[in-house]
Design a protein around this motif. Structure first.
Motif: not given
Length: 204
Positions: A172-173, A200-202, A193-194, A145-146
């Motif tokens: 992420r970054g 992460l998407q948002r 996890v979901g 993840l990320g």
């Protein structure tokens, strides 16, 4: 309430207490708003007990991060951030132990974001399986993840009151996301996890 405050502090979830008492910091090039947090529908899809629940968000600039010992914590100041709280339906008996919380913070310097997640990774590696003043933490294996990620499960028992939670921290970054699923067992990892995937998407 004593056990609750203690538990939230240990798992670095004291954002609601801190959100109203932040100092000034350099403005982030990209702010974090409710639009950068998972929607109530997304979280309820991952955590069924939150269906027909409610959401509220608060500004967040400071997060708690593990310190040099298993019991110690320190504060990391981000350039922008927000915490989202996802509560069960008011008629639910789950209360605090049914809540999910998502913290999304941005750092102008990516190195600071890396350091935050590295601190959590060291905490899990060093302290997994140990008893820390009434709290026991064990690691959780999480999928990729990320750019960085770590997961753990915590259980606190004090005065007959038990608090449990799954926690996933990812980066992420220059953005760090922490997901706290209270009342969750390690076997509920897929739910945590979901929520993390949705966060992460948002967060983009």
């Amino acid at each position: 309430m004593g056990a609750r405050k203690k538990f939230v502090g240990i798992v670095a979830a004291s954002a609601l207490l801190l959100s109203g008492a932040m100092g000034t910091a350099q403005a982030a090039p990209k702010p974090v708003t409710d639009k950068n947090l998972p929607t109530m529908a997304q979280v309820a899809k991952a955590v069924p007990t939150l269906k027909k629940g409610s959401f509220f968000g608060e500004k967040l600039r400071v997060i708690d991060v593990p310190g040099k010992t298993c019991e110690a914590t320190k504060r990391a100041k981000a350039d922008a951030g927000r915490v989202g709280v996802y509560l069960p339906h008011p008629k639910s008996e789950l209360g605090f132990n049914g809540m999910t919380m998502v913290q999304t913070v941005r750092f102008t310097k990516k190195a600071k974001a890396k350091q935050v997640v590295s601190d959590f990774q060291r905490f899990v590696k060093r302290c997994s399986g140990k008893s820390m003043d009434g709290t026991k933490m064990t690691s959780i294996k999480v999928p990729k993840l990320g750019d960085q990620r770590v997961g753990f499960f915590m259980r606190t028992v004090e005065e007959g009151e038990e608090m449990i939670a799954n926690v996933i921290v990812t980066r992420r970054g220059g953005t760090v996301i922490q997901v706290f699923q209270f009342g969750a067992e390690k076997s509920d990892k897929s739910q945590t996890v979901g929520v993390t995937r949705a966060a992460l998407q948002r967060s983009r």
